[in-house]
Design a protein around this motif. Structure first.
Motif, short mmCIF file in Angstrom:
data_model
loop_
_atom_site.label_atom_id
_atom_site.label_comp_id
_atom_site.label_asym_id
_atom_site.label_seq_id
_atom_site.Cartn_x
_atom_site.Cartn_y
_atom_site.Cartn_z
N CYS A 7 0.84 -1.21 0.00
CA CYS A 7 0.00 0.00 0.00
C CYS A 7 0.87 1.25 0.00
N TYR A 11 1.49 4.25 -3.27
CA TYR A 11 1.32 5.70 -3.17
C TYR A 11 2.58 6.45 -3.54
N GLU A 75 -7.42 1.68 -6.19
CA GLU A 75 -7.06 3.06 -5.84
C GLU A 75 -8.18 3.75 -5.08
N TYR A 76 -9.44 3.45 -5.42
CA TYR A 76 -10.58 4.08 -4.75
C TYR A 76 -10.58 3.74 -3.26
N THR A 79 -7.68 5.48 -1.51
CA THR A 79 -7.94 6.91 -1.37
C THR A 79 -8.92 7.18 -0.24
N MET A 80 -10.00 6.37 -0.18
CA MET A 80 -10.99 6.54 0.89
C MET A 80 -10.37 6.26 2.25
N LYS A 82 -7.16 6.47 3.07
CA LYS A 82 -6.21 7.53 3.41
C LYS A 82 -6.92 8.78 3.88
N LYS A 83 -8.00 9.15 3.19
CA LYS A 83 -8.74 10.34 3.57
C LYS A 83 -9.36 10.18 4.96
N THR A 86 -6.45 10.13 7.55
CA THR A 86 -5.83 11.46 7.62
C THR A 86 -6.72 12.44 8.37
#
Length: 631
Positions: A7, A11, A75-76, A79-80, A82-83, A86
């Motif tokens: 992972c 990135y 990737e989706y 991204t979800m 990570k968001k 974060t």
């Protein structure tokens, strides 16, 4: 492990960033998994298994099948994830950052106050020349008056003052108002919940969690300064020139904000875990968090004005006991969660204050007080002590009476150097008998015939010195035992002869015994030929009349060649019209004028209001100074 490293690699992180994340993985494995893992082992596992990575499509939709190979995510999903992660940690960091901003606000206030205080000490003439109409208007509107114009020492309240508070000065209220506005804004902005989120089923739960964390961490950041402002040994008092009472006002308002945030933190988490409260109460951190919140709320409740003013000794002992439980509760709440740096800072500041008190007691040493009781509940202490320090104008000490019961209690008293050569270097204290320690001491003095040597311990000196010696005219208005504060300044000014000054001493007191108690000081002021002494005896003794003088008055009057020109006068059976008297003296003053007041609340507030209205009526700058103890 291979899936995690993959992972990170997907990135396109730098090798340095990947190494940092691997450090975290290794730490968690060793700390919480009781393993013995190294960074090299993690990278070896990745290299050995990276060719076996499968996709979600290859794994399929049957979630009952165990996962035996490393997997890569679309990737989706990444991204979800990570968001979500974060934002969660950003919210945690924001609570601490916003708390830091609130602390930075106080740093800014104290920096400005320190600069002004330094200029006042190093270059007093610079401030004394700042007396333009604009400056006078600014001070009348924003600095000198009480918040609502009159009541400052007098509490504002309702329900027979069961619900009451002593209002700050307007300058203090502006500072506090800025802090409250900042706390309100920083407690309401930048939450930004979103969906989909891998950790929260909906935005409602997500928002409540963010509020809970923000409030809890922000509350935590305020605890060290809360303890700092409530302590006696606060170095900021000497840097800023702010009195202990001013810091006490700040202490109370920070406490209200801190407890509000802590309460919201607890309520929000209780709502989130409402279905699992039994399981949560089995956790140590949860139970002690409840202890800390409940203890803090009790402390806030028992700190209302009526408790502080009516049963202060009980309030103080109970307050300290609750504070101990609060700190213990925070320790066990945070030891598992983190943020212990704020707990360490709190303990360090509180420990420093207590250690400094002990150090002052040792440094001041054991003293012997020749204590004399006067009629109408007055007593006077002449303390012989090791003389490692000298009393200065505005200084006060906490005195411990070494008796079998109550030796742990200490009471604050204004101290000054004796006016008599034979008592040179001794500390002088004059006070009235109240409850507790002073009442027990009065009983012991009565049994001993009214005069007794008492062993004492001294915690001090404390207090900041107003720079009134630099003014051309000094007006000291005192009520009752507040006269001791005036003596500490006037005796110093007369002895040191700073420059040619006009001194005016106005004392409002009830009984003749007050004049007898402070006979030596009054004689010193009168003999100096530098001070106008004006005494208002509001309840003269029955055996004295308007056309007769006490022995003390005769001694003082006889020092002048002509009684009609005497600068010493006693007016019996009436109070001064402060609203008329002070403006008259201010308008007739030469040069700059300092008005120092120390007395009961009504006298203090009336004087503050009168001086505020007459800041521009003098022949130079007019400043108001107040020596008062507020509950």
């Amino acid at each position: 492990m291979t899936s995690l490293i993959n992972c990170l690699d997907d990135y396109d992180l730098s090798q340095k960033a990947i190494n940092k994340e691997v450090d975290t993985i290794v730490y968690n494995c060793n700390e919480y998994g009781s393993m013995n893992v190294t960074n090299e082992m993690v990278f070896e596992i990745y290299e050995d298994n990276k060719d076996n990575i499968i996709t979600i499509e290859q794994f399929g939709t049957n979630l009952s099948i165990p996962l035996t190979e490393p997997i890569s995510f679309p990737e989706y999903n990444l991204t979800m994830a990570k968001k979500s992660i974060t934002m969660f940690y950003w919210q945690l960091a924001t609570g601490e950052n916003y708390g830091g901003i609130m602390l930075g606000y106080w740093c800014g206030v104290f920096l400005i106050a320190t600069v002004i205080n330094f200029i006042g000490k190093a270059a007093p003439s610079f401030l004394l020349k700042m007396n333009s109409p604009a400056v006078i208007k600014f001070r009348q509107m924003f600095v000198t008056p009480a918040t609502f114009g009159f009541k400052h020492s007098i509490p504002i309240g309702c329900c027979k003052n069961i619900i009451a508070m002593a209002t700050p000065t307007r300058a203090e209220s502006i500072i506090i108002g800025g802090y409250l506005i900042m706390a309100l804004i920083l407690g309401m902005i930048k939450f930004e919940p979103f969906e989909p989120n891998i950790w929260f089923p909906n935005q409602h739960n997500q928002l409540i969690r963010y509020i809970a964390d923000r409030c809890g961490i922000t509350s935590l950041t305020q605890i060290p300064v809360l303890f700092l402002f409530g302590g006696r040994n606060n170095l900021l008092q000497y840097l800023t020139g702010f009195s202990f009472d001013t810091f006490n006002v700040f202490h109370r308002w920070i406490a209200r904000v801190m407890i509000l945030f802590a309460f919201l933190h607890s309520v929000a988490y209780t709502w989130l875990e409402r279905k699992y409260l039994a399981e949560e109460f089995a956790e140590t951190y949860w139970r002690w968090g409840v202890v800390a919140t409940v203890t803090g709320c009790i402390m806030l409740g028992q700190s209302i004005f009526i408790f502080r003013s009516k049963i202060y000794e009980f309030f103080l002992a109970f307050h300290i006991g609750l504070a101990v439980f609060f700190v213990i509760g925070m320790w066990y709440h945070l030891i598992e969660l983190g943020w212990m740096n704020w707990e360490y800072a709190t303990i360090a500041l509180w420990g420093f204050d207590r250690a400094a008190r002990l150090g002052r007691l040792v440094w001041s040493g054991l003293g012997t007080s020749q204590t004399k009781l006067y009629p109408n509940d007055l007593f006077r202490m002449t303390i012989d002590y090791p003389k490692r320090w000298k009393a200065y104008p505005g200084s006060y000490v906490y005195v411990h009476i070494l008796s079998p019961w109550g030796f742990w209690e200490s009471h604050p008293f204004t101290v000054y150097q004796s006016a008599l050569p034979e008592h040179e270097g001794k500390l002088m204290i004059g006070a009235t008998v109240k409850k507790g320690m002073t009442k027990r001491m009065a009983k012991a003095l009565t049994k001993a015939g009214g005069d007794k040597a008492i062993k004492v311990l001294i915690d001090g000196p404390y207090g900041t010195c107003h720079n009134i010696a630099r003014y051309d005219t000094v007006i000291c208005l005192c009520g009752g035992i507040g006269v001791t504060a005036a003596f500490s300044y006037l005796l110093d000014i007369i002895k040191n002869k700073y420059h040619d000054q006009h001194l005016i001493f106005i004392w409002v007191t009830r009984h003749q015994s007050s004049l007898d108690c402070f006979e030596n000081e009054l004689k010193f002021l009168n003999d100096s030929d530098k001070c106008d002494v004006e005494i208002y005896l509001t309840s003269p003794d029955a055996n004295s009349s308007d056309d007769s003088c006490s022995d003390n008055e005769k001694k003082l009057s006889d020092t002048g060649s002509d009684n009609s020109d005497s600068r010493y006068s006693v007016i019996k059976g009436q109070r001064p019209d402060v609203a008329t008297l002070l403006p008259t003296y201010i308008s007739q003053s030469k040069g700059t004028t300092a008005v120092m007041v120390c007395g009961p609340p009504t006298l203090n507030d009336l004087a503050r209001r009168t001086v505020t209205d007459n800041l521009g009526a003098g022949n130079g700058r007019v400043d108001y100074f107040e020596e008062a103890f507020s509950w």
